[in-house]
Design an enzyme around this catalytic site. Structure first.
Site, short mmCIF file in Angstrom:
data_model
loop_
_atom_site.label_atom_id
_atom_site.label_comp_id
_atom_site.label_asym_id
_atom_site.label_seq_id
_atom_site.Cartn_x
_atom_site.Cartn_y
_atom_site.Cartn_z
NE ARG A 35 -3.80 0.51 1.86
CZ ARG A 35 -4.99 0.28 2.51
NH1 ARG A 35 -4.99 0.96 3.83
NH2 ARG A 35 -5.86 -0.10 1.97
CG HIS A 94 -8.47 -0.25 -2.71
ND1 HIS A 94 -7.54 -1.06 -2.49
CD2 HIS A 94 -9.01 0.40 -1.28
CE1 HIS A 94 -7.65 -1.16 -1.04
NE2 HIS A 94 -8.84 -0.39 -0.67
CD GLN A 145 -12.50 -2.33 -0.54
OE1 GLN A 145 -12.09 -2.39 0.39
NE2 GLN A 145 -14.04 -2.83 -0.46
CG ASP A 192 -13.56 5.85 -0.61
OD1 ASP A 192 -13.58 5.73 0.41
OD2 ASP A 192 -12.57 5.96 -1.35
CB CYS A 204 -13.86 0.69 0.49
SG CYS A 204 -13.33 2.40 0.35
NE ARG A 218 -9.50 -5.24 0.56
CZ ARG A 218 -8.98 -4.44 1.33
NH1 ARG A 218 -9.67 -3.50 1.71
NH2 ARG A 218 -7.77 -4.15 1.02
N1 NVA Z 1 -10.13 6.39 -0.94
C1 NVA Z 1 -9.84 5.93 0.06
C2 NVA Z 1 -9.85 4.33 0.34
C3 NVA Z 1 -9.77 3.70 1.55
C4 NVA Z 1 -9.84 2.34 1.61
C5 NVA Z 1 -8.44 6.29 0.52
O1 NVA Z 1 -7.30 6.12 -0.32
O2 NVA Z 1 -8.09 6.89 1.57
#
Ligand code: NVA
Length: 298
Positions: free
Chosen positions: A101, A128, A131, A210, A250, A278
């Site tokens: 990540r 992502h 997800q 989101d 998510c 997940r």
């Molecule tokens: N768009 C959000 C997703 C979190 C899982 C972020 O990047 O923080």
């Protein structure tokens, strides 16, 4: 050519279907598939906060017979303490796969170029994809199908989740409509976009949102709350969706901003299934990459 999962379109439509079917099989029989027996190590690195991703990868890798190795992003200092390429070459000698990540997509592309083992994107600024596999599995479980369903994505469609829905939703044959302010449309895929939230959710089978403030955008928080205000998923907005519509998020969720408590905690919400899934989809993509590592990609 080593196969990786760096963005949603690293899987062809047929491969996406195959991975989702494998995930469903693994969910039914969690300890049946042991491709990392030994145990072989899978490295996980986090340059941004995490709850679901770390927990679901660690639990899933263990269920696959493997050993989840947490590499502290802060301690490793990837890109400043040593280069992405050097980290990739070192970890590739210790681990059978690398889960990362991080920030820019270019970082994970470089990791994949030098690791010599499959690399999985556990969220970047751009995508992502893990997800999205979880979201698709969840929709499939609740709706029995994916192709032909209408999905409405409300809010910050320019974030990783917007991009991934634009790409993965199209691969799955879904009609994805983004309801977002001008300037916040997905940067990838050929997205259908409207600035009218009601038009976006009209008759939708699936409503997705989101956070308005993605990780790394914290200093824009106040401005973003004003820009995205009209795009919150409320009960009033849900009244325009199909009566049996399901709601995805998510997480982490900010109740009263992008989604109201009565929606995320209400009967149409499937967010806890989505969070559980997940683990199942990430097991599937790790196992799938292990057996298809040297095949040609899409
Ligand atoms: N768009 C959000 C997703 C979190 C899982 C972020 O990047 O923080």
């Amino acid at each position: 050519m080593m196969r990786h999962f760096l963005r949603d379109d690293d899987l062809s439509p047929a491969e996406q279907t195959e991975v989702l079917a494998l995930a469903a099989a693994m969910k039914a029989q969690p300890f049946e598939h042991q491709p990392f027996a030994g145990p072989r190590t899978v490295a996980m690195i986090f340059d941004k906060p995490t709850l679901r991703t770390q927990a679901s990868f660690a639990a899933g890798i263990a269920e696959l017979g493997g050993h989840p190795l947490l590499v502290e992003g802060r301690l490793a200092g990837i890109g400043h303490r040593e280069s992405v390429a050097d980290v990739a070459r070192v970890l590739g000698r210790q681990a059978s796969a690398i889960v990362w990540r991080t920030f820019e997509q270019s970082r994970i592309d470089e990791m994949a170029a030098y690791a010599g083992v499959p690399v999985v994107n556990a969220l970047t600024d751009e995508f992502h994809p893990c997800q999205l596999l979880a979201d698709l599995l969840t929709v499939q479980e609740h709706k029995g199908t994916l192709a032909g369903l209408k999905v409405a994505f409300l809010g910050d469609a320019a974030c990783n989740m917007g991009n991934s829905w634009a790409v993965a939703g199209a691969i799955a044959g879904m009609e994805v409509v983004f309801g977002c302010p001008e300037g916040y449309a997905p940067a990838y895929g050929s997205a259908v976009v409207t600035d009218d939230p009601v038009a976006a959710v009209k008759d939708a089978d699936v409503v997705v949102t989101d956070t308005w403030v993605s990780m790394g955008k914290e200093e824009e928080a106040e401005a973003r709350r004003a820009i995205f205000g009209p795009y919150g998923v409320t009960s009033e907005l849900m009244a325009h969706a199909a009566p049996d519509a399901i709601v995805l998020h998510c997480l982490p969720a900010y109740r009263g901003s992008e989604i109201d408590a009565e929606v995320i905690d209400g009967p149409q919400s499937v967010v806890w299934d989505e969070a559980e899934n997940r683990r199942h989809v990430q097991k599937a993509i790790l196992a799938w990459l292990e057996t298809h590592r040297h095949e040609e990609g899409p």
